[in-house]
Design an enzyme around this catalytic site. Structure first.
Site, short mmCIF file in Angstrom:
data_model
loop_
_atom_site.label_atom_id
_atom_site.label_comp_id
_atom_site.label_asym_id
_atom_site.label_seq_id
_atom_site.Cartn_x
_atom_site.Cartn_y
_atom_site.Cartn_z
N ASP A 29 0.85 -1.19 0.00
CA ASP A 29 0.00 0.00 0.00
C ASP A 29 0.89 1.24 0.00
O ASP A 29 1.89 1.31 0.71
CB ASP A 29 -0.92 -0.01 1.22
CG ASP A 29 -2.05 0.99 1.09
OD1 ASP A 29 -3.21 0.55 0.93
OD2 ASP A 29 -1.80 2.22 1.14
N ILE A 30 0.50 2.24 -0.76
CA ILE A 30 1.32 3.46 -0.90
C ILE A 30 1.27 4.31 0.37
O ILE A 30 2.15 5.14 0.60
CB ILE A 30 0.82 4.26 -2.14
CG1 ILE A 30 1.90 5.18 -2.66
CG2 ILE A 30 -0.47 5.02 -1.83
CD1 ILE A 30 1.60 5.77 -4.04
N GLU A 57 -12.30 3.41 -1.47
CA GLU A 57 -11.82 4.50 -2.32
C GLU A 57 -11.48 4.04 -3.73
O GLU A 57 -11.63 4.79 -4.69
CB GLU A 57 -10.56 5.14 -1.71
CG GLU A 57 -10.83 5.87 -0.41
CD GLU A 57 -9.55 6.38 0.25
OE1 GLU A 57 -8.45 6.05 -0.24
OE2 GLU A 57 -9.67 7.09 1.25
N HIS A 107 -10.02 -5.26 -3.50
CA HIS A 107 -8.69 -5.49 -2.93
C HIS A 107 -8.83 -5.90 -1.48
O HIS A 107 -9.65 -5.34 -0.74
CB HIS A 107 -7.80 -4.24 -3.05
CG HIS A 107 -8.45 -2.98 -2.56
ND1 HIS A 107 -9.37 -2.29 -3.33
CD2 HIS A 107 -8.33 -2.31 -1.39
CE1 HIS A 107 -9.78 -1.24 -2.65
NE2 HIS A 107 -9.18 -1.22 -1.47
P1 AMP Z 1 -9.83 1.39 0.12
O1 AMP Z 1 -10.11 2.60 0.98
O2 AMP Z 1 -10.16 0.09 0.83
O3 AMP Z 1 -10.44 1.51 -1.25
O4 AMP Z 1 -8.25 1.36 -0.03
C1 AMP Z 1 -7.55 1.87 -1.12
C2 AMP Z 1 -6.09 1.76 -0.75
O5 AMP Z 1 -5.31 1.94 -1.91
C3 AMP Z 1 -5.61 2.81 0.27
O6 AMP Z 1 -5.10 2.14 1.44
C4 AMP Z 1 -4.53 3.58 -0.48
O7 AMP Z 1 -3.46 3.98 0.35
C5 AMP Z 1 -4.11 2.56 -1.54
N1 AMP Z 1 -3.52 3.11 -2.75
C6 AMP Z 1 -3.98 4.15 -3.49
N2 AMP Z 1 -3.19 4.36 -4.56
C7 AMP Z 1 -2.20 3.41 -4.50
C8 AMP Z 1 -1.08 3.09 -5.31
N3 AMP Z 1 -0.80 3.78 -6.44
N4 AMP Z 1 -0.28 2.07 -4.94
C9 AMP Z 1 -0.54 1.37 -3.82
N5 AMP Z 1 -1.60 1.62 -3.01
C10 AMP Z 1 -2.42 2.63 -3.35
#
Ligand code: AMP
Length: 117
Positions: free
Chosen positions: A31-32, A96, A101
């Site tokens: 996760d970023i 989000e 995932h």
């Molecule tokens: P959710 O709120 O469950 O949809 O989680 C989305 C997740 O994606 C969040 O924890 C973000 O930090 C992660 N995220 C967003 N963009 C990226 C990216 N480019 N690479 C890795 N993780 C990401």
């Protein structure tokens, strides 16, 4: 592939990610914005909006995703102390990114699952 989908673009190699585990049908990457010492996202390579759509439309891939989450946790050294596996689904859960995932979280005690109301 959905060209507007961030995670489809990671699968396609168009956006970089730190991959920790991969199978024919799944990809696991860091996760970023990690919320725990270990925070890995595990996705199916196919685009499905959320875990409900995945379970309905591609149950075999849903099984692959669970196996990949367990394998990623093992690869990250979380077997002994455990980990949390989380699918945010829809608005109330704060989803989000609308490509299903699993969050694999661990590496330290994670505290209560939810903040008490
Ligand atoms: P959710 O709120 O469950 O949809 O989680 C989305 C997740 O994606 C969040 O924890 C973000 O930090 C992660 N995220 C967003 N963009 C990226 C990216 N480019 N690479 C890795 N993780 C990401």
């Amino acid at each position: 592939m959905d060209t507007d989908c961030l995670f489809c673009r990671i699968v396609a190699g168009e956006i970089p990610a730190t991959v920790v585990h991969e199978t024919d049908t799944t990809l696991a990457f860091r996760d970023i914005d990690p919320k725990a010492p270990v925070h890995v996202l595990v996705i199916p390579k196919q685009h499905h909006r959320d875990v409900s759509a995945l379970a309905t439309d591609a149950p075999a891939v849903a099984a692959d995703l669970l196996a990949a989450a367990a394998a990623a946790a093992r690869a990250e050294g979380l077997d002994d102390d455990g980990f949390r596996l989380l699918f945010n689904t829809g608005r109330h859960a704060g989803q989000e990114v609308f490509h299903v995932h699993a969050h694999v979280l661990g590496g330290a005690p994670l505290g209560p699952m939810l903040t008490p109301r």
